[in-house]
Design a protein around this motif. Structure first.
Motif, PDB file in Angstrom:
ATOM      1  N   ALA A 142       0.830  -1.207   0.000  1.00 34.02           N
ATOM      2  CA  ALA A 142       0.000   0.000   0.000  1.00 34.02           C
ATOM      3  C   ALA A 142       0.862   1.254   0.000  1.00 34.02           C
ATOM      4  CB  ALA A 142      -0.931  -0.011   1.215  1.00 34.02           C
ATOM      5  N   TYR A 143       1.969   1.231   0.759  1.00 36.78           N
ATOM      6  CA  TYR A 143       2.883   2.375   0.755  1.00 36.78           C
ATOM      7  C   TYR A 143       3.653   2.460  -0.561  1.00 36.78           C
ATOM      8  CZ  TYR A 143       2.051   3.078   5.723  1.00 36.78           C
ATOM      9  OH  TYR A 143       1.457   3.347   6.932  1.00 36.78           O
ATOM     10  N   TRP A 144       4.036   1.326  -1.101  1.00 36.23           N
ATOM     11  CA  TRP A 144       4.807   1.310  -2.343  1.00 36.23           C
ATOM     12  C   TRP A 144       3.990   1.871  -3.503  1.00 36.23           C
ATOM     13  CZ3 TRP A 144       9.441   1.468  -4.000  1.00 36.23           C
ATOM     14  CH2 TRP A 144       9.802   1.010  -5.256  1.00 36.23           C
ATOM     15  N   CYS A 145       2.673   1.572  -3.511  1.00 36.47           N
ATOM     16  CA  CYS A 145       1.793   2.055  -4.581  1.00 36.47           C
ATOM     17  C   CYS A 145       1.019   3.306  -4.188  1.00 36.47           C
ATOM     18  CB  CYS A 145       0.806   0.959  -4.985  1.00 36.47           C
ATOM     19  SG  CYS A 145       1.560  -0.539  -5.653  1.00 36.47           S
ATOM     20  N   SER A 146       1.167   3.756  -2.927  1.00 39.43           N
ATOM     21  CA  SER A 146       0.422   4.921  -2.422  1.00 39.43           C
ATOM     22  C   SER A 146      -1.075   4.759  -2.680  1.00 39.43           C
ATOM     23  CB  SER A 146       0.937   6.216  -3.055  1.00 39.43           C
ATOM     24  OG  SER A 146       2.291   6.413  -2.752  1.00 39.43           O
ATOM     25  N   SER A 147      -1.606   3.609  -2.291  1.00 38.31           N
ATOM     26  CA  SER A 147      -2.992   3.262  -2.594  1.00 38.31           C
ATOM     27  C   SER A 147      -3.783   3.032  -1.310  1.00 38.31           C
ATOM     28  CB  SER A 147      -3.047   2.003  -3.468  1.00 38.31           C
ATOM     29  OG  SER A 147      -4.365   1.547  -3.630  1.00 38.31           O
ATOM     30  N   LYS A 148      -4.827   3.821  -1.121  1.00 37.87           N
ATOM     31  CA  LYS A 148      -5.703   3.623   0.031  1.00 37.87           C
ATOM     32  C   LYS A 148      -6.591   2.398  -0.162  1.00 37.87           C
ATOM     33  CE  LYS A 148      -5.850   8.435   1.571  1.00 37.87           C
ATOM     34  NZ  LYS A 148      -6.708   9.593   1.920  1.00 37.87           N
ATOM     35  N   ILE A 149      -6.890   2.051  -1.404  1.00 33.39           N
ATOM     36  CA  ILE A 149      -7.700   0.848  -1.657  1.00 33.39           C
ATOM     37  C   ILE A 149      -6.931  -0.402  -1.224  1.00 33.39           C
ATOM     38  CG2 ILE A 149      -8.870  -0.512  -3.422  1.00 33.39           C
ATOM     39  CD1 ILE A 149      -9.271   2.016  -5.005  1.00 33.39           C
ATOM     40  N   ILE A 150      -5.653  -0.463  -1.575  1.00 29.94           N
ATOM     41  CA  ILE A 150      -4.831  -1.605  -1.172  1.00 29.94           C
ATOM     42  C   ILE A 150      -4.722  -1.666   0.347  1.00 29.94           C
ATOM     43  CG2 ILE A 150      -2.495  -2.566  -1.252  1.00 29.94           C
ATOM     44  CD1 ILE A 150      -2.241  -1.578  -4.070  1.00 29.94           C
ATOM     45  N   PHE A 151      -4.546  -0.520   0.988  1.00 32.21           N
ATOM     46  CA  PHE A 151      -4.457  -0.496   2.455  1.00 32.21           C
ATOM     47  C   PHE A 151      -5.757  -0.991   3.077  1.00 32.21           C
ATOM     48  CE2 PHE A 151      -4.831   1.545   6.601  1.00 32.21           C
ATOM     49  CZ  PHE A 151      -3.608   1.256   7.163  1.00 32.21           C
ATOM     50  N   PHE A 152      -6.886  -0.573   2.535  1.00 31.47           N
ATOM     51  CA  PHE A 152      -8.183  -1.008   3.062  1.00 31.47           C
ATOM     52  C   PHE A 152      -8.358  -2.516   2.916  1.00 31.47           C
ATOM     53  CE2 PHE A 152     -12.582  -2.094   1.957  1.00 31.47           C
ATOM     54  CZ  PHE A 152     -13.206  -1.813   3.161  1.00 31.47           C
ATOM     55  N   LEU A 153      -8.059  -3.051   1.732  1.00 34.92           N
ATOM     56  CA  LEU A 153      -8.219  -4.487   1.512  1.00 34.92           C
ATOM     57  C   LEU A 153      -7.256  -5.295   2.371  1.00 34.92           C
ATOM     58  CD1 LEU A 153      -8.592  -4.511  -2.387  1.00 34.92           C
ATOM     59  CD2 LEU A 153     -10.404  -4.807  -0.692  1.00 34.92           C
ATOM     60  N   ALA A 154      -5.999  -4.844   2.451  1.00 36.79           N
ATOM     61  CA  ALA A 154      -5.015  -5.565   3.262  1.00 36.79           C
ATOM     62  C   ALA A 154      -5.388  -5.528   4.740  1.00 36.79           C
ATOM     63  CB  ALA A 154      -3.626  -4.965   3.048  1.00 36.79           C
ATOM     64  N   THR A 155      -5.847  -4.376   5.215  1.00 38.13           N
ATOM     65  CA  THR A 155      -6.254  -4.266   6.618  1.00 38.13           C
ATOM     66  C   THR A 155      -7.449  -5.158   6.916  1.00 38.13           C
ATOM     67  OG1 THR A 155      -5.454  -1.977   6.642  1.00 38.13           O
ATOM     68  CG2 THR A 155      -6.925  -2.648   8.419  1.00 38.13           C
ATOM     69  N   SER A 156      -8.383  -5.263   5.986  1.00 38.31           N
ATOM     70  CA  SER A 156      -9.544  -6.130   6.187  1.00 38.31           C
ATOM     71  C   SER A 156      -9.121  -7.586   6.332  1.00 38.31           C
ATOM     72  CB  SER A 156     -10.518  -5.972   5.015  1.00 38.31           C
ATOM     73  OG  SER A 156     -10.940  -4.629   4.877  1.00 38.31           O
ATOM     74  N   ILE A 157      -8.217  -8.039   5.462  1.00 40.23           N
ATOM     75  CA  ILE A 157      -7.728  -9.423   5.572  1.00 40.23           C
ATOM     76  C   ILE A 157      -6.995  -9.623   6.892  1.00 40.23           C
ATOM     77  CG2 ILE A 157      -6.174 -11.128   4.545  1.00 40.23           C
ATOM     78  CD1 ILE A 157      -6.765  -9.911   1.840  1.00 40.23           C
TER      79      ILE A 157
END
Length: 465
Positions: A214-229
């Motif tokens: 999420a930090y590497w791609c600066s993506s809040k969507i990736i952070f949200f999905l990763a946090t959910s998992i």
């Protein structure tokens, strides 16, 4: 991102401004050079050629697929392997070449870059097909969840290499789907493998592999999905200990640890991170988690049946694992570290650490809920007292969200608190045996209250602005 539609609209408006002498000819020329108005017609003429090429490519691809299907059974295994690898390498090479093409107009995406991006996504799909076909050709047994996890890990490598958000989202969805499909390996004793280890310790895998993406791609969507998992995996690990030990401590921790992790999260505690890009999102998720948790725990039946039922008797296949305990302790330690850092960053002087008012209230919710759950599960059942206190906390949370929404002019906070308060009233009305006349009165009162509060809040925002 500047789109072609925006550039066309800007050219139309700029010509109108020039005709009305609102802007000079020189300023119009500067706008034309900056947004390349002259290239719009060339883009329009090239669109037809792009459509023809795309249509021809689709027909060509269908022809190749049909030819391969007709001769697939007759080809040797070596030819099939060479064909699959060649297709994968060719598609990704072409996609990477087009995606890396320079663009003359800043903050826009050219047609070649879009085509390259699409080919890279297509290459990620081909990777999954190659894995499945290779396993079939070489008679490699395996479960469906293993296919999705291996596929997701392969796409994850592509996402890290290319720093593409879409590939990162695809990788997390594949890994998440494989994880959900393979949850049975946690509850049933099967032969140990590295895929089952990923399933069992998915929380750590997410922390080490998915959150950094999420930090590497600066993506809040990736952070949200990763946090959910991560939260799902951590909850499963915590409830395992509760069912195995029948100790209320783990039940209480399972209900409050995700909230503590989310609210205490600070990007700056990570190395080489100097901005709080994901902290607002983590705190929004914490409010959602707290609201849904309070809404569920506000029902007396949850305390009477769900939290008091000893499910460990029906799950004899569960086995104690020291590695799972270490995983849970790592997240508990990380949560404590987050809150100490939160108190340190809000200190008023060099000798005193303290929390801000909102964080203090959240910490109070965590502490009270933990004590209630531990007392109810380990010492003495208190369903009536616990339900009453949870409803008080839920009311305070709703009132706090409404207050923050009014003070800061945040629509999400105001409406979130108002909806939570309305749900609390409606749930209590339906939970207890009340007459239809009272329910009708409550519905009318809530409807009128929501409309009046919403109109007043919008008028308050307009007057404040």
């Amino acid at each position: 991102m500047i789109t072609e539609k925006f550039r066309r609209q800007l050219r139309k408006e700029a010509k109108l401004w020039q005709t009305e002498e609102l802007i000079s000819d020189r300023f119009y020329q500067q706008l034309s050079e900056r947004y390349q108005f002259d290239a719009l017609e060339e883009t329009a003429s090239a669109r037809f050629i792009t459509i023809l090429i795309s249509l021809g490519g689709i027909l060509l691809g269908l022809g190749i697929i049909t030819f391969v299907s007709a001769n697939w059974q007759q080809w040797s295994r070596e030819v099939k392997t060479l064909l699959l690898l060649t297709l994968f390498i060719l598609v990704n090479t072409c996609g990477f070449y087009l995606w890396r093409q320079p663009n003359n107009l800043p903050n826009t995406t050219s047609k070649k870059q879009r085509l390259g991006h699409g080919l890279l996504i297509f290459g990620a799909l081909i990777l999954g097909a190659n894995i499945a076909l290779m396993a079939q050709m070489f008679h490699l047994g395996g479960s469906p969840y293993g296919l999705y996890i291996v596929w997701g890990l392969g796409v994850l490598v592509m996402a890290y290499s290319l720093q593409l958000e879409t590939l990162g989202i695809m990788a997390i969805l594949l890994i998440g789907l494989g994880y959900l499909m393979g949850l049975s390996t946690i509850f049933f004793s099967v032969e140990f493998s590295w895929l089952e280890a990923i399933i069992k310790y998915m929380a750590l895998v997410t922390l080490l592999l998915l959150i950094p993406l999420a930090y590497w791609c600066s993506s809040k969507i990736i952070f949200f999905l990763a946090t959910s998992i991560l939260l799902i995996a951590l909850e499963i690990s915590l409830w395992q200990f509760f069912y195995l030990s029948n100790n209320g401590f783990w039940g209480a921790i399972a209900l409050t640890l995700p909230l503590a992790l989310l609210w205490g999260y600070d990007d700056t505690i990570l190395p080489k991170i100097d901005s709080r890009f994901f902290q607002p999102l983590a705190r929004s998720l914490a409010i959602w988690y707290l609201s849904i948790g309070f809404l569920c725990l506000s029902f007396r039946g949850v305390w009477n049946y769900v939290l008091t039922e000893n499910l460990s008797d029906g799950n004899t296949s569960l086995q104690f694992s020291w590695l799972t305990l270490v995983e849970v302790l790592i997240f508990i330690g990380f949560s404590v570290w987050e809150w100490f850092n939160l108190a340190r960053t809000n200190r008023t002087n060099s000798h005193r650490w303290q929390l801000d008012s909102v964080s203090s209230v959240i910490l109070g919710f965590i502490f009270v809920t933990t004590i209630l759950c531990f007392w109810h599960l380990s010492i003495n059942e208190i369903p009536e007292i616990a339900t009453f206190i949870i409803n008080i906390e839920m009311f305070l949370l709703a009132a706090g969200l409404i207050r923050i929404g009014l003070m800061r002019g945040i629509r999400g906070g105001f409406w979130g608190g108002l909806v939570l308060l309305t749900l609390q009233i409606l749930c209590r009305t339906f939970e207890y045996n009340t007459g239809l006349l009272l329910k009708s009165f409550v519905f009318i009162l809530c409807g009128v209250g929501v409309i009046a509060a919403g109109l007043w809040f919008e008028r308050h925002l307009l007057s404040k602005n």
